[in-house]
Scaffold this motif. Structure first.
Motif, mmCIF file in Angstrom:
data_model
loop_
_atom_site.group_PDB
_atom_site.id
_atom_site.type_symbol
_atom_site.label_atom_id
_atom_site.label_comp_id
_atom_site.label_asym_id
_atom_site.label_seq_id
_atom_site.Cartn_x
_atom_site.Cartn_y
_atom_site.Cartn_z
ATOM 1 N N UNK A 187 0.823 -1.211 0.000
ATOM 2 C CA UNK A 187 0.000 0.000 0.000
ATOM 3 C C UNK A 187 0.858 1.262 0.000
ATOM 4 N N UNK A 188 1.909 1.283 0.824
ATOM 5 C CA UNK A 188 2.780 2.462 0.907
ATOM 6 C C UNK A 188 3.461 2.744 -0.435
ATOM 7 N N UNK A 189 3.922 1.687 -1.089
ATOM 8 C CA UNK A 189 4.637 1.887 -2.359
ATOM 9 C C UNK A 189 3.672 2.333 -3.459
ATOM 10 N N UNK A 190 2.461 1.826 -3.445
ATOM 11 C CA UNK A 190 1.462 2.291 -4.420
ATOM 12 C C UNK A 190 1.203 3.772 -4.208
ATOM 13 N N UNK A 191 0.984 4.180 -2.953
ATOM 14 C CA UNK A 191 0.744 5.600 -2.655
ATOM 15 C C UNK A 191 1.911 6.462 -3.121
ATOM 16 N N UNK A 192 3.107 5.938 -2.991
ATOM 17 C CA UNK A 192 4.293 6.720 -3.359
ATOM 18 C C UNK A 192 4.355 7.027 -4.854
ATOM 19 N N UNK A 193 3.932 6.077 -5.685
ATOM 20 C CA UNK A 193 4.124 6.243 -7.128
ATOM 21 C C UNK A 193 2.853 6.496 -7.926
ATOM 22 N N UNK A 194 1.694 6.180 -7.377
ATOM 23 C CA UNK A 194 0.453 6.409 -8.116
ATOM 24 C C UNK A 194 -0.100 7.762 -7.710
ATOM 25 N N UNK A 195 -0.241 8.643 -8.678
ATOM 26 C CA UNK A 195 -0.700 10.009 -8.365
ATOM 27 C C UNK A 195 -2.156 10.181 -8.710
#
Length: 195
Positions: A187-195
């Motif tokens: 979840x954290x990595x998705x939030x980091x790269x998906x705008x």
């Protein structure tokens, strides 16, 4: 001294003390030649191409349903990571499609995939195809897969790479998701790269 004349100077001083805005960091897989066109079938035996997911972020994972350990563990991390986003950022979550591509088309029929992906997230899509179609999509995504030795009873394992890709809405690679580190890391990595 007139206080009104000092306001523009004070405002300028406050602005000058703010840190400069930093440009957004480039995704780690930006520009990589990973992904591309494909034509497969989903868990409902409907034809699916890469264009089916146009405009959506997609999580691309390659595995197989008879996998005794890694594939269900990773699929669970992906599904639970997306469930975290469903609760914390539903607008973002709705723009993401988790995709499980079988590397074992001999056994992973649409019906088998349907039962498998239903265990992990209601929006998870299972894809399969002919051995040639699967080989082509695996090559496009830089995924290794090959049958292992026959097991007692006639079964077999499939040796395959363990990579979970986050692709942008145009099908370009953004990052590798850490499905081996659990749902929160995904979840954290998705939030980091998906705008």
């Amino acid at each position: 001294m007139n206080i009104l004349r000092l306001l523009p100077v004070a405002a300028l001083a406050v602005v000058a003390c703010q840190p400069a805005a930093t440009p957004r960091e480039a995704p780690p897989l930006a520009g990589a030649t990973i992904g591309g066109p494909f034509a497969l079938v989903d868990q409902d035996a409907r034809p699916v191409t890469d264009r089916t997911f146009a405009g959506k972020y997609r999580i691309m994972y390659f595995g197989y349903t008879f996998c005794p350990d890694v594939c269900p563990t990773d699929a669970a991390a992906i599904g639970k990571g997306l469930a975290i986003l469903d609760r914390s950022d539903p607008a973002l979550a709705r723009r993401i499609v988790p995709v499980f591509v079988s590397v074992d088309p001999e056994r992973d029929t649409p019906a088998v995939l349907k039962s498998f992906v239903a265990n992990f997230h209601p929006r998870m899509v299972g894809l399969t195809g002919t051995p040639a179609q699967i080989a082509a999509v695996a090559k496009a995504y830089a995924v290794f897969a090959g049958k292992g030795d026959r097991q007692p009873g006639g079964g077999y394992l499939v040796n395959h790479s363990r990579t979970t890709y986050l692709m942008d809405p145009d099908g370009k690679p953004l990052a590798i998701l850490p499905s081996d580190k659990g749902a929160q890391a995904v979840a954290d990595e998705i939030r980091r790269w998906a705008a």
